[in-house]
Write a protein that holds these residues in place. Sequence first.
Motif, mmCIF file in Angstrom:
data_model
loop_
_atom_site.group_PDB
_atom_site.id
_atom_site.type_symbol
_atom_site.label_atom_id
_atom_site.label_comp_id
_atom_site.label_asym_id
_atom_site.label_seq_id
_atom_site.Cartn_x
_atom_site.Cartn_y
_atom_site.Cartn_z
ATOM 1 N N MET A 23 0.849 -1.178 0.000
ATOM 2 C CA MET A 23 0.000 0.000 0.000
ATOM 3 C C MET A 23 0.894 1.241 0.000
ATOM 4 O O MET A 23 1.813 1.360 0.809
ATOM 5 N N PHE A 24 0.621 2.143 -0.941
ATOM 6 C CA PHE A 24 1.332 3.412 -1.007
ATOM 7 C C PHE A 24 0.342 4.530 -0.708
ATOM 8 O O PHE A 24 -0.625 4.717 -1.448
ATOM 9 N N LEU A 25 0.580 5.250 0.373
ATOM 10 C CA LEU A 25 -0.191 6.439 0.710
ATOM 11 C C LEU A 25 0.598 7.609 0.137
ATOM 12 O O LEU A 25 1.801 7.737 0.390
ATOM 13 N N ALA A 26 -0.066 8.445 -0.649
ATOM 14 C CA ALA A 26 0.647 9.518 -1.340
ATOM 15 C C ALA A 26 -0.097 10.839 -1.240
ATOM 16 O O ALA A 26 -1.327 10.870 -1.280
ATOM 17 N N GLU A 27 0.671 11.910 -1.127
ATOM 18 C CA GLU A 27 0.108 13.250 -1.132
ATOM 19 C C GLU A 27 0.076 13.774 -2.559
ATOM 20 O O GLU A 27 1.045 13.630 -3.314
ATOM 21 N N VAL A 28 -1.035 14.371 -2.925
ATOM 22 C CA VAL A 28 -1.217 14.911 -4.267
ATOM 23 C C VAL A 28 -0.485 16.250 -4.363
ATOM 24 O O VAL A 28 -0.726 17.160 -3.571
ATOM 25 N N GLN A 29 0.421 16.346 -5.350
ATOM 26 C CA GLN A 29 1.222 17.547 -5.564
ATOM 27 C C GLN A 29 0.636 18.454 -6.640
ATOM 28 O O GLN A 29 0.819 19.663 -6.605
ATOM 29 N N ALA A 30 -0.017 17.850 -7.623
ATOM 30 C CA ALA A 30 -0.612 18.615 -8.722
ATOM 31 C C ALA A 30 -1.782 17.826 -9.292
ATOM 32 O O ALA A 30 -1.775 16.590 -9.285
ATOM 33 N N VAL A 31 -2.780 18.562 -9.784
ATOM 34 C CA VAL A 31 -3.986 17.960 -10.365
ATOM 35 C C VAL A 31 -4.186 18.537 -11.764
ATOM 36 O O VAL A 31 -4.098 19.749 -11.954
ATOM 37 N N HIS A 32 -4.433 17.653 -12.733
ATOM 38 C CA HIS A 32 -4.679 18.071 -14.118
ATOM 39 C C HIS A 32 -6.026 17.531 -14.566
ATOM 40 O O HIS A 32 -6.337 16.361 -14.331
ATOM 41 N N ILE A 33 -6.826 18.360 -15.216
ATOM 42 C CA ILE A 33 -8.139 17.948 -15.723
ATOM 43 C C ILE A 33 -8.220 18.306 -17.204
ATOM 44 O O ILE A 33 -7.868 19.416 -17.605
ATOM 45 N N HIS A 34 -8.689 17.353 -17.996
ATOM 46 C CA HIS A 34 -8.925 17.553 -19.429
ATOM 47 C C HIS A 34 -10.355 17.094 -19.715
ATOM 48 O O HIS A 34 -10.583 15.926 -20.046
ATOM 49 N N PRO A 35 -11.336 17.999 -19.595
ATOM 50 C CA PRO A 35 -12.747 17.598 -19.704
ATOM 51 C C PRO A 35 -13.152 17.081 -21.085
ATOM 52 O O PRO A 35 -14.201 16.459 -21.225
ATOM 53 N N GLU A 36 -12.316 17.289 -22.091
ATOM 54 C CA GLU A 36 -12.652 16.791 -23.427
ATOM 55 C C GLU A 36 -12.508 15.267 -23.531
ATOM 56 O O GLU A 36 -12.982 14.652 -24.478
ATOM 57 N N TYR A 37 -11.854 14.656 -22.541
ATOM 58 C CA TYR A 37 -11.666 13.203 -22.549
ATOM 59 C C TYR A 37 -12.673 12.540 -21.612
ATOM 60 O O TYR A 37 -13.140 13.142 -20.646
ATOM 61 N N ARG A 38 -12.972 11.255 -21.903
ATOM 62 C CA ARG A 38 -13.882 10.450 -21.069
ATOM 63 C C ARG A 38 -13.120 9.230 -20.568
ATOM 64 O O ARG A 38 -12.668 8.416 -21.370
ATOM 65 N N HIS A 39 -12.992 9.119 -19.255
ATOM 66 C CA HIS A 39 -12.217 8.003 -18.714
ATOM 67 C C HIS A 39 -13.021 6.698 -18.734
ATOM 68 O O HIS A 39 -14.237 6.710 -18.834
ATOM 69 N N VAL A 40 -12.299 5.612 -18.619
ATOM 70 C CA VAL A 40 -12.893 4.277 -18.658
ATOM 71 C C VAL A 40 -12.861 3.642 -17.267
ATOM 72 O O VAL A 40 -12.051 4.021 -16.420
ATOM 73 N N SER A 41 -13.735 2.682 -17.076
ATOM 74 C CA SER A 41 -13.790 1.903 -15.840
ATOM 75 C C SER A 41 -13.540 0.441 -16.172
ATOM 76 O O SER A 41 -13.861 -0.016 -17.271
ATOM 77 N N ALA A 42 -12.986 -0.278 -15.203
ATOM 78 C CA ALA A 42 -12.827 -1.725 -15.345
ATOM 79 C C ALA A 42 -14.165 -2.368 -15.012
ATOM 80 O O ALA A 42 -14.792 -2.037 -14.007
ATOM 81 N N VAL A 43 -14.605 -3.280 -15.874
ATOM 82 C CA VAL A 43 -15.875 -3.981 -15.668
ATOM 83 C C VAL A 43 -15.648 -5.484 -15.732
ATOM 84 O O VAL A 43 -14.593 -5.943 -16.167
ATOM 85 N N GLU A 44 -16.673 -6.228 -15.305
ATOM 86 C CA GLU A 44 -16.588 -7.693 -15.248
ATOM 87 C C GLU A 44 -15.373 -8.118 -14.436
ATOM 88 O O GLU A 44 -14.529 -8.883 -14.898
ATOM 89 N N GLY A 45 -15.290 -7.582 -13.223
ATOM 90 C CA GLY A 45 -14.089 -7.753 -12.425
ATOM 91 C C GLY A 45 -13.069 -6.809 -13.010
ATOM 92 O O GLY A 45 -13.228 -5.606 -12.931
ATOM 93 N N TYR A 46 -12.087 -7.345 -13.633
ATOM 94 C CA TYR A 46 -11.089 -6.524 -14.323
ATOM 95 C C TYR A 46 -10.895 -7.058 -15.738
ATOM 96 O O TYR A 46 -9.816 -6.940 -16.311
ATOM 97 N N GLY A 47 -11.962 -7.627 -16.309
ATOM 98 C CA GLY A 47 -11.884 -8.296 -17.598
ATOM 99 C C GLY A 47 -11.864 -7.410 -18.820
ATOM 100 O O GLY A 47 -11.381 -7.821 -19.871
ATOM 101 N N LYS A 48 -12.419 -6.193 -18.729
ATOM 102 C CA LYS A 48 -12.406 -5.287 -19.870
ATOM 103 C C LYS A 48 -12.668 -3.864 -19.383
ATOM 104 O O LYS A 48 -13.010 -3.651 -18.221
ATOM 105 N N LEU A 49 -12.530 -2.911 -20.298
ATOM 106 C CA LEU A 49 -12.724 -1.501 -19.973
ATOM 107 C C LEU A 49 -13.882 -0.946 -20.780
ATOM 108 O O LEU A 49 -14.036 -1.279 -21.944
ATOM 109 N N GLU A 50 -14.674 -0.078 -20.134
ATOM 110 C CA GLU A 50 -15.798 0.595 -20.798
ATOM 111 C C GLU A 50 -15.976 1.974 -20.211
ATOM 112 O O GLU A 50 -15.597 2.225 -19.064
ATOM 113 N N VAL A 51 -16.584 2.864 -20.986
ATOM 114 C CA VAL A 51 -16.986 4.161 -20.468
ATOM 115 C C VAL A 51 -18.248 3.936 -19.651
ATOM 116 O O VAL A 51 -19.174 3.282 -20.107
ATOM 117 N N ARG A 52 -18.280 4.445 -18.451
ATOM 118 C CA ARG A 52 -19.460 4.280 -17.586
ATOM 119 C C ARG A 52 -19.940 5.620 -17.120
ATOM 120 O O ARG A 52 -19.222 6.518 -16.892
#
Length: 164
Positions: free
Chosen positions: A135-164
């Motif tokens: 386990m790595f506990l980490a402090e956030v030093q910088a945050v970047h946001i690009h709203p034009e992109y859509r992130h993916v989630s792992a589904v079916e356990g970790y069997g594939k990726l989809e936009v949710r």
Amino acid sequence: MSVEIGKFQKASSPNPFALVTSQKEDGSTNVMALSWWTHGANKPVPTIVIFVSSKGYTGELLQKNGEFGLCLPDESIAQAAFKCGTCTGRTTDKPKEFGIELEEADTISAKLVAKSQAALECKVVQVTPVQDHIMFLAEVQAVHIHPEYRHVSAVEGYGKLEVR
């Protein structure tokens, strides 16, 4: 009904999928697929927690360098992002092999995944062994946001990726 943990993991999908970046010994950037992360705190310093295999290359790099990027990849690179979980960065230059574009970070040595909806630059403040993971506990030093992109989630356990 009692079942194995893997069945619970499938039932609890989707999971927040990320790519962790860390600097290799030669100065290049390693990229690892990760779903085992969460927010730890917001104040006074934002923190996140990630869990990586105690046998993996990324864990070695994080312990050595004490920093990493956590990137939420865009759906356009979902297949490449998924492949980052199928091999080791010890022997594979994943960004080059899978065509993942990187960009400079502001506060850490490792680069960030360019096509990310959001990315965090993190400094490790605590390392804790947890059975077959670290386990790595980490402090956030910088945050970047690009709203034009859509992130993916792992589904079916970790069997594939989809936009949710």
